[in-house]
Write a protein that holds these residues in place. Structure first.
Motif, PDB file in Angstrom:
ATOM      1  N   ALA A 214      -7.072   1.221  -4.355  1.00  0.00           N
ATOM      2  CA  ALA A 214      -7.139   2.602  -4.835  1.00  0.00           C
ATOM      3  C   ALA A 214      -7.902   3.481  -3.853  1.00  0.00           C
ATOM      4  N   ARG A 215      -9.016   2.961  -3.320  1.00  0.00           N
ATOM      5  CA  ARG A 215      -9.803   3.739  -2.355  1.00  0.00           C
ATOM      6  C   ARG A 215      -9.014   3.984  -1.074  1.00  0.00           C
ATOM      7  N   LYS A 216      -8.286   2.981  -0.623  1.00  0.00           N
ATOM      8  CA  LYS A 216      -7.484   3.150   0.592  1.00  0.00           C
ATOM      9  C   LYS A 216      -6.399   4.201   0.386  1.00  0.00           C
ATOM     10  N   VAL A 217      -5.734   4.140  -0.756  1.00  0.00           N
ATOM     11  CA  VAL A 217      -4.686   5.112  -1.056  1.00  0.00           C
ATOM     12  C   VAL A 217      -5.268   6.519  -1.163  1.00  0.00           C
ATOM     13  N   GLU A 218      -6.439   6.639  -1.763  1.00  0.00           N
ATOM     14  CA  GLU A 218      -7.063   7.956  -1.883  1.00  0.00           C
ATOM     15  C   GLU A 218      -7.415   8.537  -0.516  1.00  0.00           C
ATOM     16  N   ARG A 219      -7.852   7.699   0.418  1.00  0.00           N
ATOM     17  CA  ARG A 219      -8.138   8.188   1.768  1.00  0.00           C
ATOM     18  C   ARG A 219      -6.867   8.727   2.420  1.00  0.00           C
ATOM     19  N   LYS A 220      -5.779   8.019   2.221  1.00  0.00           N
ATOM     20  CA  LYS A 220      -4.520   8.491   2.789  1.00  0.00           C
ATOM     21  C   LYS A 220      -4.048   9.778   2.108  1.00  0.00           C
TER      22      LYS A 220
ATOM     23  N   LEU B 295      -3.804   3.596 -10.098  1.00  0.00           N
ATOM     24  CA  LEU B 295      -3.921   2.338 -10.836  1.00  0.00           C
ATOM     25  C   LEU B 295      -3.204   2.414 -12.177  1.00  0.00           C
ATOM     26  N   PRO B 296      -2.865   1.267 -12.756  1.00  0.00           N
ATOM     27  CA  PRO B 296      -2.242   1.270 -14.077  1.00  0.00           C
ATOM     28  C   PRO B 296      -3.111   2.005 -15.085  1.00  0.00           C
TER      29      PRO B 296
ATOM     30  N   VAL C  65       0.838  -1.211   0.000  1.00  0.00           N
ATOM     31  CA  VAL C  65       0.000   0.000   0.000  1.00  0.00           C
ATOM     32  C   VAL C  65       0.868   1.254   0.000  1.00  0.00           C
ATOM     33  N   THR C  66       1.960   1.230   0.762  1.00  0.00           N
ATOM     34  CA  THR C  66       2.851   2.393   0.817  1.00  0.00           C
ATOM     35  C   THR C  66       3.497   2.646  -0.540  1.00  0.00           C
ATOM     36  N   GLY C  67       3.823   1.590  -1.262  1.00  0.00           N
ATOM     37  CA  GLY C  67       4.388   1.748  -2.590  1.00  0.00           C
ATOM     38  C   GLY C  67       3.423   2.428  -3.547  1.00  0.00           C
ATOM     39  N   TYR C  68       2.135   2.121  -3.420  1.00  0.00           N
ATOM     40  CA  TYR C  68       1.127   2.772  -4.262  1.00  0.00           C
ATOM     41  C   TYR C  68       0.936   4.241  -3.874  1.00  0.00           C
ATOM     42  N   LEU C  69       1.072   4.543  -2.588  1.00  0.00           N
ATOM     43  CA  LEU C  69       0.704   5.856  -2.078  1.00  0.00           C
ATOM     44  C   LEU C  69       1.476   6.996  -2.726  1.00  0.00           C
TER      45      LEU C  69
END
Length: 422
Positions: A329-335, A375-376, A63-67
């Motif tokens: 994606a939703r989790k990353v957007e919240r962060k 996302l890709p 998740v951190t990598g996506y953030l």
């Protein structure tokens, strides 16, 4: 937990800090220990096998990598030529500070720490000896915050406790004053040289009515422990099946019975010997099915589908792939909603220090956080859409370049003009 009140003037600060935030600091230690793989409690029983598969760490790292994908700060101001020139100068100054402090690496480490503990922090200060801005990430286990009761995100005061060798120091900041404690002695008290508290404290995820944040670890604890137990049990079953147990029935004594290759046993009449088959009746399949169910629970609770780890047997792409990855994606957007304010505040502090100590003109300028897609995405389609928005006068070239992940749009535009003129 209500926001803390300011320290009482008749209570020494080191003594006060020893009485604060026991529960918060205990949570930090528990979350960090679990992230580092300390999943089992107590001593193992004799012959007990304990396997540890640290899926919690894998989910947090993913998740951190996506953030932070495509993260960069732009500076905006008025649209006059002078305003644009000041914004570009401020951006170049920010880029220099980012390079000098290796903020790319620092941000990743801080976000990882924030996801594990539940809170993160940055400190922005002026290094008088080096004559430059220093950005660091203090350990939130040493931070104690006093907040505006009406706005928990606003700091009224902060204490930063840390060690240098064997010595303990505490810095205490309000917007008006600064104090430095060495052990239990107050060694310095002077007006705040910056005019603001030089710390940004932010939660990983917000919990309603709570001043401190929520870690990514707690939802994963029970399912990760159960996975460890299930794998350990299955591993022991498979090992025993590879070294089968000999069962003797109708035998009252064990003299002369040696368990070794080629051994011949003489058994009494009506006695029998056989190997215990632990795999009969589909026992292994039952274990495997249970582990698959635990996998599903783990990925659901972590909001990290297995597709995010490269598991895509159906060959999904496009909209179907984005739908599959929607939870992460939703989790990353919240962060990112939380991080936007934190990183913009940090950049504002950097600009204020550069204005105070180097004379940088920052009046009317505002840092704006830009994020890349989670996302890709089809790169050619993104470029086409950005071009249409620019041609239609909806967004500027700089905004479009930032959205495409260009860290320094102005410098990139200058290189493009240089190539064309050459």
């Amino acid at each position: 937990m209500p926001a803390q009140q300011l320290p009482l003037p008749d209570l020494p600060l080191p003594q006060l800090l020893r009485q604060l935030d026991f529960d918060r600091l205990a949570r930090y230690r528990e979350h960090l220990a679990f992230y580092l793989g300390q999943h089992w409690s107590g001593r193992p029983r004799r012959g007990e096998r304990r396997l540890t598969f640290n899926y919690a760490r894998a989910v947090v790292d993913k998740v951190t990598g996506y953030l932070l994908a495509g993260a960069n700060i732009q500076v905006v101001g008025d649209e006059t030529p002078a305003g644009l020139a000041r914004a570009r100068a401020a951006e170049r100054a920010l880029r220099a500070v980012e390079a000098a402090n290796a903020l790319g690496q620092l941000d990743y480490e801080t976000e990882l720490d924030c996801a594990v503990l539940g809170d993160g922090a940055y400190r922005v200060a002026w290094d008088a000896r080096a004559q430059e801005v220093r950005v660091s990430a203090p350990d939130v286990q040493g931070l104690f915050a006093w907040r505006d009761a009406a706005q928990p995100g606003r700091l009224d005061a902060i204490a930063h406790r840390y060690r240098v060798g064997e010595d303990e120091f505490i810095e205490y900041w309000t917007a008006e004053r600064f104090e430095l404690w060495h052990g239990s002695e107050l060694t310095e008290r002077l007006p705040n040289p910056y005019g603001f508290i030089p710390y940004v404290v932010f939660p990983n995820l917000r919990e309603p009515k709570q001043p401190w944040g929520a870690s990514d670890i707690p939802p994963l604890v029970e399912v990760n422990r159960e996975l460890n137990r299930a794998f350990s049990q299955l591993s022991q079953v498979l090992e025993l099946s590879g070294n089968p147990i000999a069962v003797l029935e109708g035998v009252t004594a064990s003299e002369g019975i040696a368990v070794e290759p080629g051994a011949v046993w003489e058994l009494p009449e009506e006695a029998r010997a056989y190997l215990l088959d632990l795999l009969q009746g589909g026992g292994v399949a039952l274990h495997a099915t249970y582990i698959e169910l635990l996998y599903r629970v783990l990925h659901d609770l972590g909001e990290s589908p297995r597709t995010a780890f490269g598991h895509n047997p159906q060959g999904l792409s496009g909209v179907a792939l984005n739908t599959e990855l929607d939870p992460i994606a939703r989790k990353v957007e919240r962060k990112r909603r939380i991080r936007t304010a934190a990183y913009e505040r940090r950049a504002w502090m950097v600009l204020q220090l550069l204005a105070r100590f180097e004379g940088l003109e920052v009046e009317g300028l505002r840092p704006v956080m830009q994020w890349g897609p989670v996302l890709p995405a089809d790169r050619s389609r993104q470029v086409q859409d950005a071009r249409l928005l620019v041609d239609g006068g909806i967004v500027s070239r700089r905004t479009a370049a930032a959205a495409l992940g260009v860290e320094d749009p102005e410098a990139e535009a200058a290189r493009v003009r240089e190539e064309r003129s050459g």
